[in-house]
Design a protein around this motif. Structure first.
Motif, PDB file in Angstrom:
ATOM      1  N   ARG A 104       0.636  -1.385  -0.019  1.00 14.36           N
ATOM      2  CA  ARG A 104       0.088  -0.106   0.011  1.00 14.36           C
ATOM      3  C   ARG A 104       1.429   1.147  -0.037  1.00 14.36           C
ATOM      4  NH1 ARG A 104      -3.576  -4.235  -1.244  1.00 14.36           N
ATOM      5  NH2 ARG A 104      -5.555  -3.950  -0.325  1.00 14.36           N
ATOM      6  N   ASN A 105       0.552   1.999  -0.847  1.00 14.92           N
ATOM      7  CA  ASN A 105       0.547   3.688  -0.573  1.00 14.92           C
ATOM      8  C   ASN A 105       2.474   3.550  -0.930  1.00 14.92           C
ATOM      9  OD1 ASN A 105      -1.315   3.646   1.330  1.00 14.92           O
ATOM     10  ND2 ASN A 105      -0.456   3.626   2.827  1.00 14.92           N
ATOM     11  N   VAL A 106       2.378   3.232  -2.154  1.00 19.88           N
ATOM     12  CA  VAL A 106       3.817   3.532  -3.019  1.00 19.88           C
ATOM     13  C   VAL A 106       3.358   3.473  -4.188  1.00 19.88           C
ATOM     14  CG1 VAL A 106       5.492   2.252  -1.344  1.00 19.88           C
ATOM     15  CG2 VAL A 106       4.072   0.857  -2.733  1.00 19.88           C
ATOM     16  N   ASN A 107       4.387   3.667  -4.697  1.00 18.76           N
ATOM     17  CA  ASN A 107       4.092   4.121  -6.469  1.00 18.76           C
ATOM     18  C   ASN A 107       4.525   2.564  -6.732  1.00 18.76           C
ATOM     19  OD1 ASN A 107       4.276   4.858  -8.902  1.00 18.76           O
ATOM     20  ND2 ASN A 107       5.007   6.666  -8.615  1.00 18.76           N
ATOM     21  N   LEU A 108       3.769   2.434  -7.933  1.00 13.41           N
ATOM     22  CA  LEU A 108       4.023   0.863  -8.450  1.00 13.41           C
ATOM     23  C   LEU A 108       4.259   0.592  -9.889  1.00 13.41           C
ATOM     24  CD1 LEU A 108       0.626  -0.785  -6.897  1.00 13.41           C
ATOM     25  CD2 LEU A 108       3.531  -0.914  -6.034  1.00 13.41           C
ATOM     26  N   VAL A 157      -4.361   1.880  -3.034  1.00 12.01           N
ATOM     27  CA  VAL A 157      -3.532   3.041  -1.516  1.00 12.01           C
ATOM     28  C   VAL A 157      -4.596   2.310   0.248  1.00 12.01           C
ATOM     29  CG1 VAL A 157      -2.734   5.240  -2.542  1.00 12.01           C
ATOM     30  CG2 VAL A 157      -4.779   5.165  -2.155  1.00 12.01           C
ATOM     31  N   ASP A 158      -4.971   3.107   0.665  1.00  8.55           N
ATOM     32  CA  ASP A 158      -5.520   3.559   1.880  1.00  8.55           C
ATOM     33  C   ASP A 158      -6.147   4.886   2.493  1.00  8.55           C
ATOM     34  OD1 ASP A 158      -3.952   4.445   3.788  1.00  8.55           O
ATOM     35  OD2 ASP A 158      -2.647   1.829   4.081  1.00  8.55           O
ATOM     36  N   SER A 159      -7.377   4.285   3.424  1.00 12.37           N
ATOM     37  CA  SER A 159      -7.968   5.645   4.045  1.00 12.37           C
ATOM     38  C   SER A 159      -6.877   6.911   4.918  1.00 12.37           C
ATOM     39  CB  SER A 159      -8.675   4.716   5.275  1.00 12.37           C
ATOM     40  OG  SER A 159      -7.811   4.613   6.362  1.00 12.37           O
ATOM     41  N   THR A 160      -5.637   5.984   5.296  1.00 15.13           N
ATOM     42  CA  THR A 160      -4.181   7.113   5.797  1.00 15.13           C
ATOM     43  C   THR A 160      -4.153   8.004   4.936  1.00 15.13           C
ATOM     44  OG1 THR A 160      -2.678   6.035   5.602  1.00 15.13           O
ATOM     45  CG2 THR A 160      -4.010   5.200   7.022  1.00 15.13           C
ATOM     46  N   VAL A 161      -3.694   7.698   3.670  1.00 14.38           N
ATOM     47  CA  VAL A 161      -3.553   8.911   2.646  1.00 14.38           C
ATOM     48  C   VAL A 161      -4.508   9.943   1.823  1.00 14.38           C
ATOM     49  CG1 VAL A 161      -2.927   9.126  -0.047  1.00 14.38           C
ATOM     50  CG2 VAL A 161      -2.022   7.408   1.033  1.00 14.38           C
ATOM     51  N   ILE A 162      -6.151   9.281   1.743  1.00 19.07           N
ATOM     52  CA  ILE A 162      -6.736  10.175   1.716  1.00 19.07           C
ATOM     53  C   ILE A 162      -7.037  11.116   2.841  1.00 19.07           C
ATOM     54  CG2 ILE A 162      -9.598  10.283   1.014  1.00 19.07           C
ATOM     55  CD1 ILE A 162      -7.890   8.848  -1.082  1.00 19.07           C
ATOM     56  N   ASN A 163      -6.904  10.864   4.180  1.00 17.39           N
ATOM     57  CA  ASN A 163      -7.497  11.895   4.980  1.00 17.39           C
ATOM     58  C   ASN A 163      -6.327  12.499   5.076  1.00 17.39           C
ATOM     59  OD1 ASN A 163      -9.797  10.411   6.138  1.00 17.39           O
ATOM     60  ND2 ASN A 163      -8.654   8.716   6.625  1.00 17.39           N
ATOM     61  N   ILE A 188     -16.364  10.723   4.868  1.00 13.78           N
ATOM     62  CA  ILE A 188     -15.894   9.492   4.005  1.00 13.78           C
ATOM     63  C   ILE A 188     -15.992   8.200   4.777  1.00 13.78           C
ATOM     64  CG2 ILE A 188     -14.534   7.633   1.844  1.00 13.78           C
ATOM     65  CD1 ILE A 188     -13.310  10.673   0.941  1.00 13.78           C
ATOM     66  N   ASP A 189     -17.247   7.340   4.617  1.00  7.17           N
ATOM     67  CA  ASP A 189     -16.887   6.233   5.040  1.00  7.17           C
ATOM     68  C   ASP A 189     -16.329   5.348   4.142  1.00  7.17           C
ATOM     69  OD1 ASP A 189     -17.505   3.722   6.308  1.00  7.17           O
ATOM     70  OD2 ASP A 189     -20.274   3.550   5.478  1.00  7.17           O
ATOM     71  N   PHE A 190     -15.026   5.250   4.597  1.00  7.59           N
ATOM     72  CA  PHE A 190     -14.222   3.967   3.711  1.00  7.59           C
ATOM     73  C   PHE A 190     -14.482   3.041   3.741  1.00  7.59           C
ATOM     74  CE2 PHE A 190     -11.852   7.563   5.127  1.00  7.59           C
ATOM     75  CZ  PHE A 190     -10.118   8.089   4.002  1.00  7.59           C
ATOM     76  N   SER A 191     -15.246   2.312   4.875  1.00  6.93           N
ATOM     77  CA  SER A 191     -15.779   0.695   4.404  1.00  6.93           C
ATOM     78  C   SER A 191     -16.694   0.134   3.896  1.00  6.93           C
ATOM     79  CB  SER A 191     -16.272   0.617   6.364  1.00  6.93           C
ATOM     80  OG  SER A 191     -17.744   0.710   6.258  1.00  6.93           O
ATOM     81  N   PHE A 192     -16.968   1.279   3.222  1.00  6.33           N
ATOM     82  CA  PHE A 192     -18.327   1.236   1.980  1.00  6.33           C
ATOM     83  C   PHE A 192     -17.471   0.752   0.839  1.00  6.33           C
ATOM     84  CE2 PHE A 192     -20.194   3.041  -1.946  1.00  6.33           C
ATOM     85  CZ  PHE A 192     -21.488   2.248  -1.879  1.00  6.33           C
ATOM     86  N   PHE A 193     -16.477   1.051   0.753  1.00  5.96           N
ATOM     87  CA  PHE A 193     -14.992   0.401  -0.717  1.00  5.96           C
ATOM     88  C   PHE A 193     -14.382  -0.176  -0.446  1.00  5.96           C
ATOM     89  CE2 PHE A 193     -16.120   5.913  -0.440  1.00  5.96           C
ATOM     90  CZ  PHE A 193     -17.372   5.709  -2.104  1.00  5.96           C
ATOM     91  N   ASP A 194     -14.565  -0.605  -1.580  1.00  3.01           N
ATOM     92  CA  ASP A 194     -13.841  -1.647  -1.961  1.00  3.01           C
ATOM     93  C   ASP A 194     -12.203  -2.094  -2.215  1.00  3.01           C
ATOM     94  OD1 ASP A 194     -16.079  -3.207  -0.932  1.00  3.01           O
ATOM     95  OD2 ASP A 194     -16.484  -4.155  -2.885  1.00  3.01           O
ATOM     96  N   ILE A 195     -11.559  -1.469  -2.786  1.00  2.00           N
ATOM     97  CA  ILE A 195     -10.381  -0.926  -3.536  1.00  2.00           C
ATOM     98  C   ILE A 195     -10.337   0.396  -3.571  1.00  2.00           C
ATOM     99  CG2 ILE A 195     -10.289  -1.250  -5.914  1.00  2.00           C
ATOM    100  CD1 ILE A 195      -7.799  -2.861  -5.742  1.00  2.00           C
ATOM    101  N   ILE A 196      -9.407   0.674  -3.766  1.00  2.17           N
ATOM    102  CA  ILE A 196      -8.805   2.389  -3.610  1.00  2.17           C
ATOM    103  C   ILE A 196      -7.959   3.022  -4.145  1.00  2.17           C
ATOM    104  CG2 ILE A 196      -8.704   5.033  -2.297  1.00  2.17           C
ATOM    105  CD1 ILE A 196      -9.940   4.087  -0.475  1.00  2.17           C
ATOM    106  N   TYR A 197      -7.378   3.254  -5.711  1.00  3.41           N
ATOM    107  CA  TYR A 197      -6.203   3.437  -6.314  1.00  3.41           C
ATOM    108  C   TYR A 197      -6.107   5.057  -6.516  1.00  3.41           C
ATOM    109  CZ  TYR A 197      -9.499   3.164 -10.201  1.00  3.41           C
ATOM    110  OH  TYR A 197     -10.582   3.020 -11.265  1.00  3.41           O
ATOM    111  N   ALA A 198      -4.935   4.777  -6.990  1.00  2.00           N
ATOM    112  CA  ALA A 198      -4.611   6.594  -7.696  1.00  2.00           C
ATOM    113  C   ALA A 198      -3.234   6.408  -8.869  1.00  2.00           C
ATOM    114  CB  ALA A 198      -4.018   6.869  -6.130  1.00  2.00           C
ATOM    115  N   TYR A 199      -3.455   7.149  -9.193  1.00  2.00           N
ATOM    116  CA  TYR A 199      -2.754   7.252 -10.716  1.00  2.00           C
ATOM    117  C   TYR A 199      -2.512   8.463 -11.295  1.00  2.00           C
ATOM    118  CZ  TYR A 199      -7.749   7.962 -12.883  1.00  2.00           C
ATOM    119  OH  TYR A 199      -8.674   8.508 -13.283  1.00  2.00           O
ATOM    120  N   ARG A 200      -1.385   8.876 -12.016  1.00  2.00           N
ATOM    121  CA  ARG A 200      -1.166  10.221 -12.339  1.00  2.00           C
ATOM    122  C   ARG A 200      -0.262   9.820 -14.090  1.00  2.00           C
ATOM    123  NH1 ARG A 200       2.359  13.752  -9.731  1.00  2.00           N
ATOM    124  NH2 ARG A 200       4.183  12.292 -10.204  1.00  2.00           N
TER     125      ARG A 200
END
Length: 251
Positions: free
Chosen positions: A116-120, A137-143, A162-174
């Protein structure tokens, strides 16, 4: 239907040309299989009317401006000031065939085993283009990035976190215009439903909070597959096309 040959990859044709009060929409089809290993994206396209006026592209409405694995790509343009009998288009379609051999396809594995939370993005690619980014990523990054973020879905509702328990995956991109990243989450380039997308204006990174399915188990969450494709010269062909006498249907 008017088409232009595209050097062994089938044909590029106009699937539709429709006009509303706000825009003209032009859809292009390419004769190819529907596959995540055969992707298309309009690189450039110039649209002119029968008077030779160049139409300005309309970005006011959400469209997918990245590659897709289907056979169709769509663009929208502002209508000309005077009624036009027909249109002429000319441009270049990018045909992306990612593979491990060309260092453009990366199977990142299952969600449960991905750091989690690292550039892949591969470090060798980052050395050439440090602006590329993809992470789970996880909720710590969003917060951390959006500490004061609250939202509501209706005017009558109060703002809430945000209720993070509702979501199944969080991905981030650029990615950049010169080198795009395409992702497939569970074999889907547009995964899930009831998604939330947030953009960090400082870094340009987009965070996608995604619900894959209802009543998903933890084992199913862990089993979500993650793949990315990254453009390079070895895996992209640029296919020129030119199509004239396009009749526009008014809706």
């Amino acid at each position: 239907m008017i088409a232009t040959r595209c050097f062994g990859q089938g044909e590029i044709t106009v699937s539709h040309a429709n006009q509303t009060e706000d825009f003209i929409e032009i859809g292009l089809n390419m004769g190819k299989p529907t596959s995540k290993f055969e992707l298309i994206n309009i690189d450039t396209m110039t649209v002119t009317d029968n008077r030779g006026n160049v139409l300005e592209e309309n970005f006011e409405y959400p469209l997918n401006y990245n590659y897709n694995n289907g056979r169709a790509e769509t663009s929208r343009y502002y209508p000309p000031k005077k009624k036009s009998r027909e249109l002429h288009i000319r441009g270049v379609m990018k045909y992306f065939t990612p593979s491990e051999e060309s260092n453009s396809y990366f199977n990142l594995g299952k969600n449960g085993g991905i750091a989690r939370n690292v550039n892949l993005v591969d470090k060798a690619i980052l050395a050439e283009n440090p602006d590329l980014y993809f992470a789970i990523v996880d909720s710590t990054v969003i917060n951390k990035v959006f500490p004061d973020f609250k939202y509501r879905t209706k005017d009558s509702e109060p703002y809430r976190k945000i209720d993070f328990s509702f979501f199944d995956i969080i991905y981030a991109y650029r990615y950049t215009d010169e080198q795009k990243i395409v992702y497939f989450i569970n074999d889907d380039p547009m995964p899930g439903y009831t998604n939330m997308t947030l953009k960090d204006k400082k870094t340009g990174i987009i965070y996608a909070l995604t619900k894959i399915k209802r009543d998903i188990s933890q084992a199913e969450k862990d089993d979500i597959s993650v793949e990315i494709m990254i453009e390079n010269e070895a895996s992209v062909k640029r296919i020129p096309f030119e199509i004239g006498k396009i009749k526009v249907e008014r809706l």
